[in-house]
Write a protein that holds these residues in place. Structure first.
Motif, PDB file in Angstrom:
ATOM      1  N   UNK A 272       0.847  -1.189   0.000  1.00  0.00           N
ATOM      2  CA  UNK A 272       0.000   0.000   0.000  1.00  0.00           C
ATOM      3  C   UNK A 272       0.883   1.240   0.000  1.00  0.00           C
ATOM      4  N   UNK A 273       0.636   2.100  -0.978  1.00  0.00           N
ATOM      5  CA  UNK A 273       1.389   3.344  -1.112  1.00  0.00           C
ATOM      6  C   UNK A 273       0.410   4.506  -1.046  1.00  0.00           C
ATOM      7  N   UNK A 274       0.550   5.336  -0.022  1.00  0.00           N
ATOM      8  CA  UNK A 274      -0.364   6.461   0.184  1.00  0.00           C
ATOM      9  C   UNK A 274      -1.817   6.015   0.058  1.00  0.00           C
ATOM     10  N   UNK A 275      -2.150   4.969   0.785  1.00  0.00           N
ATOM     11  CA  UNK A 275      -3.520   4.454   0.907  1.00  0.00           C
ATOM     12  C   UNK A 275      -4.049   3.798  -0.361  1.00  0.00           C
ATOM     13  N   UNK A 276      -3.191   3.548  -1.336  1.00  0.00           N
ATOM     14  CA  UNK A 276      -3.612   2.861  -2.553  1.00  0.00           C
ATOM     15  C   UNK A 276      -2.877   1.530  -2.669  1.00  0.00           C
ATOM     16  N   UNK A 277      -3.591   0.476  -3.075  1.00  0.00           N
ATOM     17  CA  UNK A 277      -2.949  -0.810  -3.329  1.00  0.00           C
ATOM     18  C   UNK A 277      -2.268  -0.715  -4.693  1.00  0.00           C
ATOM     19  N   UNK A 278      -0.952  -0.734  -4.685  1.00  0.00           N
ATOM     20  CA  UNK A 278      -0.164  -0.535  -5.900  1.00  0.00           C
ATOM     21  C   UNK A 278       0.572  -1.831  -6.231  1.00  0.00           C
ATOM     22  N   UNK A 279       0.516  -2.240  -7.493  1.00  0.00           N
ATOM     23  CA  UNK A 279       1.283  -3.406  -7.914  1.00  0.00           C
ATOM     24  C   UNK A 279       2.770  -3.089  -7.783  1.00  0.00           C
ATOM     25  N   UNK A 280       3.531  -3.891  -7.045  1.00  0.00           N
ATOM     26  CA  UNK A 280       4.955  -3.575  -6.865  1.00  0.00           C
ATOM     27  C   UNK A 280       5.687  -3.532  -8.209  1.00  0.00           C
TER      28      UNK A 280
ATOM     29  N   UNK B 175       2.392   4.136 -11.914  1.00  0.00           N
ATOM     30  CA  UNK B 175       2.042   2.999 -11.050  1.00  0.00           C
ATOM     31  C   UNK B 175       0.704   2.388 -11.461  1.00  0.00           C
ATOM     32  N   UNK B 176       0.547   1.114 -11.182  1.00  0.00           N
ATOM     33  CA  UNK B 176      -0.688   0.406 -11.499  1.00  0.00           C
ATOM     34  C   UNK B 176      -1.455   0.167 -10.207  1.00  0.00           C
ATOM     35  N   UNK B 177      -2.633   0.778 -10.106  1.00  0.00           N
ATOM     36  CA  UNK B 177      -3.485   0.633  -8.940  1.00  0.00           C
ATOM     37  C   UNK B 177      -4.350  -0.612  -9.119  1.00  0.00           C
ATOM     38  N   UNK B 178      -4.461  -1.402  -8.067  1.00  0.00           N
ATOM     39  CA  UNK B 178      -5.267  -2.623  -8.113  1.00  0.00           C
ATOM     40  C   UNK B 178      -6.621  -2.385  -7.455  1.00  0.00           C
ATOM     41  N   UNK B 179      -7.639  -3.170  -7.900  1.00  0.00           N
ATOM     42  CA  UNK B 179      -7.607  -4.261  -8.876  1.00  0.00           C
ATOM     43  C   UNK B 179      -7.523  -3.733 -10.299  1.00  0.00           C
ATOM     44  N   UNK B 180      -6.998  -4.571 -11.182  1.00  0.00           N
ATOM     45  CA  UNK B 180      -6.827  -4.153 -12.573  1.00  0.00           C
ATOM     46  C   UNK B 180      -6.676  -5.373 -13.469  1.00  0.00           C
TER      47      UNK B 180
ATOM     48  N   UNK C 254      -2.572  -1.774 -18.606  1.00  0.00           N
ATOM     49  CA  UNK C 254      -3.534  -2.076 -17.554  1.00  0.00           C
ATOM     50  C   UNK C 254      -4.733  -1.162 -17.621  1.00  0.00           C
ATOM     51  N   UNK C 255      -5.821  -1.625 -17.048  1.00  0.00           N
ATOM     52  CA  UNK C 255      -7.006  -0.792 -16.860  1.00  0.00           C
ATOM     53  C   UNK C 255      -7.792  -1.367 -15.694  1.00  0.00           C
ATOM     54  N   UNK C 256      -8.487  -0.487 -15.000  1.00  0.00           N
ATOM     55  CA  UNK C 256      -9.195  -0.906 -13.796  1.00  0.00           C
ATOM     56  C   UNK C 256     -10.623  -1.325 -14.069  1.00  0.00           C
ATOM     57  N   UNK C 257     -11.178  -0.958 -15.211  1.00  0.00           N
ATOM     58  CA  UNK C 257     -12.532  -1.373 -15.560  1.00  0.00           C
ATOM     59  C   UNK C 257     -12.623  -1.487 -17.070  1.00  0.00           C
ATOM     60  N   UNK C 258     -13.627  -2.236 -17.540  1.00  0.00           N
ATOM     61  CA  UNK C 258     -13.809  -2.426 -18.970  1.00  0.00           C
ATOM     62  C   UNK C 258     -14.197  -1.135 -19.671  1.00  0.00           C
ATOM     63  N   UNK C 259     -14.699  -0.159 -18.911  1.00  0.00           N
ATOM     64  CA  UNK C 259     -15.089   1.107 -19.517  1.00  0.00           C
ATOM     65  C   UNK C 259     -13.892   2.008 -19.791  1.00  0.00           C
ATOM     66  N   UNK C 260     -12.742   1.650 -19.265  1.00  0.00           N
ATOM     67  CA  UNK C 260     -11.536   2.466 -19.428  1.00  0.00           C
ATOM     68  C   UNK C 260     -10.796   2.149 -20.715  1.00  0.00           C
ATOM     69  N   UNK C 261     -10.021   3.115 -21.159  1.00  0.00           N
ATOM     70  CA  UNK C 261      -9.024   2.842 -22.182  1.00  0.00           C
ATOM     71  C   UNK C 261      -7.811   2.202 -21.509  1.00  0.00           C
ATOM     72  N   UNK C 262      -7.037   1.447 -22.297  1.00  0.00           N
ATOM     73  CA  UNK C 262      -5.819   0.836 -21.767  1.00  0.00           C
ATOM     74  C   UNK C 262      -4.758   1.910 -21.547  1.00  0.00           C
ATOM     75  N   UNK C 263      -4.013   1.769 -20.461  1.00  0.00           N
ATOM     76  CA  UNK C 263      -2.898   2.656 -20.140  1.00  0.00           C
ATOM     77  C   UNK C 263      -1.609   1.853 -20.161  1.00  0.00           C
ATOM     78  N   UNK C 264      -0.583   2.384 -20.794  1.00  0.00           N
ATOM     79  CA  UNK C 264       0.713   1.711 -20.768  1.00  0.00           C
ATOM     80  C   UNK C 264       1.413   2.078 -19.461  1.00  0.00           C
TER      81      UNK C 264
END
Length: 502
Positions: free
Chosen positions: A105-113, A141-146, A167-177
């Protein structure tokens, strides 16, 4: 209940009595006790019928869809591209499926190491025959879930291959590199073992306060990531020992991300990076260069960290015998931008309730509306009643009684029930729930509102003076209101916004 067949009740009574004797220690001649040869227990109407769920292929069965498994704990599927030019790996990473990821957890966010991104890239590269990761830059950084995609591209003329992680956190999102890198065709060289441990002249360091200090700057690590157990300072840098707890499973990993990430925590002890205190600012891996995996499956490591730049270290990890496990020519770390990290959460991935101020129209206000106790309410017109806070069960029971008595009255009557509380909702920053029982009653009343629209209103006030604005606020026809300094606020769904400034 099923209808009993003739004689079944007597048979069941008899067998129940025999079973009772058996469990009390009496030796039973079961063959002589059963009604006749060939009889099978249980003798009831549903005999030979099965009511448990039979196994069937899962809806997401990869082989049924023509996709191969990835043979890695963090990856779900592997797809060799039809033209033979590359490989695609997919994954859905959630704290539910991988609970240990929730401990980073980084600044209250679950971040993929960042170490997990390296692990994913190395696994994808191995599928394409590439073993040395020349470079990998983590762009965001990639925030989970994703949901993830790891793509290894076609080989260049010199044999190198690009790799990218999306990665993307929801199907409504565009993909982010999130990361981009390059594999080299040059095989990795084998470094010298770390047989002398700890190195001669190394100064032992106290690591007891390391994790509380990291937590203080926004890096909150759970038990799996709190794996650094010993450290020494040397003229060249730091040496640390890390060991995963016994419940951590390393099967399928080249190098477990939590194990490698824990080794980097030693930088928080200071003396390697430019920051003399080490923990003054939270830092995360930014750019990796010359990453090679020499052995898989380690759960304990000896790690040597050597400064090669102001914010860059080289790393050599070995197993307890000193045999090399992994090496990194250069790892650059960068401070974490807390505001940017929070704002990277998908704007459309989640909605929350916020209280929005509404303008008052005094001209539309009705007559003065005194707020009374239930026993003093008037028979006609809108009724405003105090719902005082008290013991939880008593308060919610009282609210239920008010609702039942009110709703039992003539539904055609032009009147509303207004329940007024104080300190039952959090509306503005700095608000606190000071009436927890009344807050619970709000939940009960909301359910009644959904069944009886336009007949019940909930109002929470901050001060008795705010009641002067109640008639005008009720003219807004909102089912729920919070009066703060006489200004009405109504709950609205909204996208989350960053709560930390850069």
């Amino acid at each position: 209940a099923p209808t009993l067949r003739p004689g079944q009740a007597e048979a069941e009574t008899f067998l129940r009595a025999v079973a009772d004797l058996y469990v009390r220690g009496v030796v039973v001649d079961w063959a002589g006790s059963l009604p006749g040869p060939g009889t099978h227990l249980p003798t009831y109407a549903f005999q030979h019928e099965r009511y448990w769920v039979l196994p069937r292929p899962a809806a997401g069965d990869l082989t049924a869809a023509g996709i191969a498994g990835a043979d890695h704990p963090l990856l779900g599927a592997a797809v060799p591209l039809a033209d033979g030019t590359g490989h695609l790996f997919t994954a859905r990473l959630t704290p539910t499926a991988h609970p240990w990821l929730a401990e980073h957890v980084v600044h209250d966010q679950i971040v993929l190491p960042g170490t997990a991104l390296v692990e994913l890239a190395l696994r994808a590269g191995a599928e394409a025959g590439a073993t040395r990761l020349d470079e990998l830059t983590i762009e965001t950084p990639l925030i989970l879930p994703a949901t993830l995609q790891v793509v290894v591209g076609p080989a260049d003329p010199d044999g190198s291959r690009p790799v990218r992680v999306y990665g993307r956190q929801s199907d409504a999102q565009d993909w982010t590199r999130h990361a981009e890198g390059l594999f080299s065709a040059t095989p990795a060289s084998h470094p010298a073992p770390l047989t002398v441990w700890p190195p001669a002249g190394a100064e032992p360091l106290d690591v007891a306060d390391l994790y509380p200090e990291l937590n203080a700057v926004g890096l909150a690590y759970g038990p799996v990531f709190q794996s650094l157990h010993a450290a020494w300072r040397t003229p060249e840098g730091l040496c640390v020992e890390v060991a995963l707890p016994g419940n951590a499973d390393t099967a399928g990993f080249g190098l477990h991300p939590a194990l490698l990430d824990s080794a980097l925590h030693g930088l928080g002890l200071g003396g390697v990076l430019d920051d003399a205190t080490g923990t003054a600012t939270a830092r995360l891996p930014f750019s990796w260069a010359g990453v090679s995996l020499h052995a898989a499956g380690a759960d304990r490591l000896r790690v040597r960290l050597t400064a090669v730049g102001p914010d860059t270290v080289a790393l050599l990890a070995a197993d307890p015998t000193g045999a090399p496990v992994a090496s990194v020519d250069a790892l650059t770390l960068r401070p974490v931008d807390a505001g940017r990290l929070r704002s990277s959460v998908a704007a459309d991935a989640l909605f929350g309730v916020t209280w929005t101020p509404l303008p008052l129209d005094e001209a539309a206000a009705g007559p003065a509306l005194p707020v009374r106790d239930w026993s003093e309410r008037e028979a006609d017109g809108t009724v405003a009643v105090w719902l005082h806070d008290g013991e939880l069960h008593e308060t919610t029971h009282r609210a239920l009684r008010y609702l039942q008595e009110y709703l039992a009255e003539d539904p055609a009557a032009d009147r509303r029930l207004v329940l007024v509380t104080t300190g039952a909702v959090v509306c503005l920053p700095g608000d606190r729930i000071t009436a927890p029982a009344a807050a619970a009653a709000w939940g009960l009343v909301r359910s009644a509102q959904s069944e009886h629209p336009d007949r019940i209103v909930l109002v929470d006030i901050d001060h008795p003076d705010s009641l002067a604005a109640l008639p005008a606020a009720l003219a807004l026809d909102e089912p729920q209101l919070a009066l703060r300094a006489s200004l009405p606020h109504a709950p609205r769904l909204s996208r989350p916004t960053p709560v930390l400034s850069p």
